[in-house]
Design a protein around this motif. Sequence first.
Motif, PDB file in Angstrom:
ATOM      1  N   PHE A   8       0.817  -1.212   0.000  1.00  8.53           N
ATOM      2  CA  PHE A   8       0.000   0.000   0.000  1.00  8.53           C
ATOM      3  C   PHE A   8       0.855   1.268   0.000  1.00  8.53           C
ATOM      4  O   PHE A   8       0.335   2.366   0.127  1.00  8.53           O
ATOM      5  CB  PHE A   8      -0.922   0.017   1.224  1.00  8.53           C
ATOM      6  CG  PHE A   8      -0.198  -0.178   2.519  1.00  8.53           C
ATOM      7  CD1 PHE A   8       0.480   0.869   3.132  1.00  8.53           C
ATOM      8  CD2 PHE A   8      -0.176  -1.428   3.123  1.00  8.53           C
ATOM      9  CE1 PHE A   8       1.159   0.678   4.323  1.00  8.53           C
ATOM     10  CE2 PHE A   8       0.504  -1.620   4.322  1.00  8.53           C
ATOM     11  CZ  PHE A   8       1.170  -0.562   4.917  1.00  8.53           C
ATOM     12  N   GLY A   9       2.176   1.121  -0.102  1.00 10.04           N
ATOM     13  CA  GLY A   9       3.053   2.285  -0.114  1.00 10.04           C
ATOM     14  C   GLY A   9       2.800   3.170  -1.318  1.00 10.04           C
ATOM     15  O   GLY A   9       2.182   2.755  -2.304  1.00 10.04           O
ATOM     16  N   TRP A  10       3.310   4.381  -1.255  1.00 12.92           N
ATOM     17  CA  TRP A  10       3.073   5.299  -2.366  1.00 12.92           C
ATOM     18  C   TRP A  10       4.394   5.910  -2.825  1.00 12.92           C
ATOM     19  O   TRP A  10       5.309   6.131  -2.018  1.00 12.92           O
ATOM     20  CB  TRP A  10       2.054   6.357  -1.992  1.00 12.92           C
ATOM     21  CG  TRP A  10       2.457   7.333  -0.924  1.00 12.92           C
ATOM     22  CD1 TRP A  10       2.889   8.600  -1.100  1.00 12.92           C
ATOM     23  CD2 TRP A  10       2.428   7.122   0.496  1.00 12.92           C
ATOM     24  NE1 TRP A  10       3.151   9.213   0.097  1.00 12.92           N
ATOM     25  CE2 TRP A  10       2.875   8.323   1.097  1.00 12.92           C
ATOM     26  CE3 TRP A  10       2.086   6.041   1.310  1.00 12.92           C
ATOM     27  CZ2 TRP A  10       2.981   8.464   2.477  1.00 12.92           C
ATOM     28  CZ3 TRP A  10       2.197   6.184   2.684  1.00 12.92           C
ATOM     29  CH2 TRP A  10       2.621   7.378   3.250  1.00 12.92           C
ATOM     30  N   PRO A  11       4.534   6.191  -4.154  1.00 18.91           N
ATOM     31  CA  PRO A  11       5.813   6.639  -4.716  1.00 18.91           C
ATOM     32  C   PRO A  11       6.391   7.879  -4.066  1.00 18.91           C
ATOM     33  O   PRO A  11       7.609   7.989  -3.911  1.00 18.91           O
ATOM     34  CB  PRO A  11       5.472   6.888  -6.192  1.00 18.91           C
ATOM     35  CG  PRO A  11       4.334   5.975  -6.479  1.00 18.91           C
ATOM     36  CD  PRO A  11       3.522   5.940  -5.196  1.00 18.91           C
ATOM     37  N   VAL A  12       5.551   8.834  -3.672  1.00 23.68           N
ATOM     38  CA  VAL A  12       6.076  10.078  -3.106  1.00 23.68           C
ATOM     39  C   VAL A  12       6.856   9.813  -1.824  1.00 23.68           C
ATOM     40  O   VAL A  12       7.748  10.593  -1.453  1.00 23.68           O
ATOM     41  CB  VAL A  12       4.934  11.078  -2.857  1.00 23.68           C
ATOM     42  CG1 VAL A  12       4.050  10.624  -1.703  1.00 23.68           C
ATOM     43  CG2 VAL A  12       5.479  12.479  -2.597  1.00 23.68           C
TER      44      VAL A  12
END
Length: 214
Positions: A32-36
Amino acid sequence: MTRRARIALYLVPLAVFALLPVLVQGAILAPFGWPVASVLPDYVFLLSASAFVAALSYSILSLPLLAFARTRKLIGALPVIAVMTLIGTVLGFVSENAYRTYAFRRLSVRSKPLIAAVQQFVAERGVPPPDLSSLVPGYLAAVPRTGMGAYPEYRLVSDEGVQKDTGNRWILMVDTPSGAINWDVFVYYPNQRYPETGFDGVLERIGDWAYVHE
């Protein structure tokens, strides 16, 4: 201040600096991680490094004050807080690296079906697939994702430059930047002959893959 409150005060910097780097890596490496989030390690490092230097300096400078009862009472809990900060920052640096290595070791295991599909394609057709989508539907039901929210995609590279530079007809790569200006990659060589340096960085073997520290 009660004894319980004093202990809680001591544990706050320890917990914050020990856990913050790992929580940031979780925001990067979890499904669920995000690129930013991949830019955050730079800021966490600066915060932790600054806290470490400040705490170390204070610990050294406060040593003479601990020799006298009057000055000990004046500085209160600050020396203990400084020591807890030192311990927390060291634990944070160590646990961050351990967690990241563990996550990429798991990725190397998850990647085995993709590697097997590419190898089968090469064995049957004599050439590497031009891209991963060429494996669908004959070899895979769908192009797999890495399972890391900030680094979701594999790349297959099979040009002449790769063969010349690495001795492999094809390689797999995952772009894994960790910071605002960083070009780390996770790379798989079919021949398993990884050099000590490459891709403008230092290679660390993790499972059947190697992590390139740019």
